[in-house]
Design an enzyme around this catalytic site. Structure first.
Site, PDB file in Angstrom:
ATOM      1  N   TRP A   1      -8.731  29.798   5.908  1.00 34.45           N
ATOM      2  CA  TRP A   1      -9.028  30.371   7.230  1.00 34.45           C
ATOM      3  C   TRP A   1      -7.874  30.211   8.213  1.00 34.45           C
ATOM      4  CZ3 TRP A   1     -14.808  28.587   8.322  1.00 34.45           C
ATOM      5  CH2 TRP A   1     -15.665  29.398   7.574  1.00 34.45           C
ATOM      6  N   LYS A   2      -6.874  29.413   7.863  1.00 34.05           N
ATOM      7  CA  LYS A   2      -5.749  29.142   8.767  1.00 34.05           C
ATOM      8  C   LYS A   2      -6.285  28.684  10.131  1.00 34.05           C
ATOM      9  CE  LYS A   2      -3.039  32.295   6.041  1.00 34.05           C
ATOM     10  NZ  LYS A   2      -1.922  33.222   5.938  1.00 34.05           N
TER      11      LYS A   2
ATOM     12  N   GLY B   1      -0.005  38.069   4.423  1.00 37.30           N
ATOM     13  CA  GLY B   1      -0.358  38.670   5.707  1.00 37.30           C
ATOM     14  C   GLY B   1       0.365  39.977   5.994  1.00 37.30           C
TER      15      GLY B   1
ATOM     16  N   GLY C   1      -6.251  34.676   2.457  1.00 35.04           N
ATOM     17  CA  GLY C   1      -6.125  34.401   3.890  1.00 35.04           C
ATOM     18  C   GLY C   1      -6.994  35.356   4.699  1.00 35.04           C
ATOM     19  N   GLY C   2      -6.383  36.409   5.226  1.00 33.97           N
ATOM     20  CA  GLY C   2      -7.067  37.354   6.120  1.00 33.97           C
ATOM     21  C   GLY C   2      -8.438  37.805   5.621  1.00 33.97           C
TER      22      GLY C   2
HETATM   23  P1  PGA Z   1      -3.213  36.601   3.219  1.00 28.97           P
HETATM   24  O1  PGA Z   1      -2.808  35.053   3.234  1.00 28.97           O
HETATM   25  O2  PGA Z   1      -4.309  36.763   2.215  1.00 28.97           O
HETATM   26  O3  PGA Z   1      -3.644  36.897   4.622  1.00 28.97           O
HETATM   27  O4  PGA Z   1      -1.974  37.365   2.825  1.00 28.97           O
HETATM   28  C1  PGA Z   1      -2.804  34.294   2.065  1.00 28.97           C
HETATM   29  C2  PGA Z   1      -2.396  32.880   2.382  1.00 28.97           C
HETATM   30  O5  PGA Z   1      -1.529  32.681   3.254  1.00 28.97           O
HETATM   31  O6  PGA Z   1      -2.889  31.915   1.779  1.00 28.97           O
END
Ligand code: PGA
Length: 253
Positions: A10-11, A172, A233-234
């Site tokens: 989720w960052k 990202g 991530g996203g």
């Molecule tokens: P992303 O990020 O799926 O948004 O590209 C992946 C991650 O940084 O673990």
């Protein structure tokens, strides 16, 4: 056969109330999923997420930790602290931490060792930049990052490490490595582990792909020989999308 492991990262997103409703919404949808499901959430969501995920299939992870057990390290959180509240996984060496917070292969290795000391399962990120890929150095970079991250671990610890291959240019950006390229890089990592720790260990290590994984490309990635799931991530912030990624890793038998 290795199982698939799908981990959301989720960052720096999601407030506790959002985390709780996400986990409540996801838990019955993934109840029968074949893949292992992990959500790596911000520190402030950990406790709420652990409580909400109790008795569900969802496991909870942190996104970073310090290698020392305690001490004068303002703002840091230790493996002992994570373990004390029931956290099971921890992401280590994400490229954003290497890039913005000066993580090095050395600190990554210290953190991986500390994670095992506290019985946390590390998800160790490796990956090359676009510049390195274009210079033909991708294999050297990712295999070196892998061997330095795992240095000094026992075979059993290596077996229990999850590696996330995340080409930095794909994070990202909407650009995913082709499933063939991603699979090849992951094979190179597995091969390095074989050289260092033997065939049996190499065949057991879970190696995920990460970088713009979404519901529309996950199935193809998961059908390859060596990609054992994804670090997302996203797309892990969107309930339906994430659930689709989990189900694309296999319906229950
Ligand atoms: P992303 O990020 O799926 O948004 O590209 C992946 C991650 O940084 O673990």
């Amino acid at each position: 056969m290795r199982k698939k492991v799908i981990a959301g990262n989720w960052k720096m997103n999601m407030l506790p109330n959002e985390a709780i409703s996400f986990i409540e919404g996801l838990s019955n949808k993934v109840e029968n999923a074949k893949a292992e499901v992990i959500l790596c959430v911000p520190y402030t969501d950990l406790f709420y997420s652990l409580l909400t995920a109790q008795n569900t299939k969802i496991k909870i992870g942190a996104q970073n930790m310090h290698w020392e057990e305690n001490g004068a390290y303002t703002g840091e959180v230790s493996g002992a602290m994570l373990k004390s509240i029931g956290v099971e996984y921890v992401i280590i060496g994400h490229s954003e931490r290497r890039q913005y917070f000066a993580e090095t292969d050395e600190t990554v290795n210290k953190k991986v060792k500390a994670a095992f000391k506290h019985e946390l399962k590390p998800i160790v990120c490796v990956g090359e930049t676009l510049e390195q890929r274009e210079a033909g150095k991708a294999e050297e970079i990712i295999t070196t990052q892998t061997s330095l991250a795992l240095e000094g671990l026992t075979k059993l610890e290596v077996e229990n490490t999850i590696i996330a291959y995340e080409p930095i240019w794909a994070i990202g950006t909407g650009k995913t490595a082709t499933s063939e390229d991603a699979n090849n890089s992951i094979k190179q990592i597995r091969n390095k582990i074989k050289q260092l720790y033997g065939e049996e260990v190499a065949q057991k290590v879970i190696i995920q792909y990460g970088g713009s994984v979404k519901a529309s490309n996950s199935k193809e990635l998961f059908e390859t020989s060596d990609i054992d799931g994804a670090l997302v991530g996203g797309a892990s912030l969107k309930l339906e999308e994430f659930e689709k990624i989990v189900s694309s890793a296999g319906k229950p038998c």
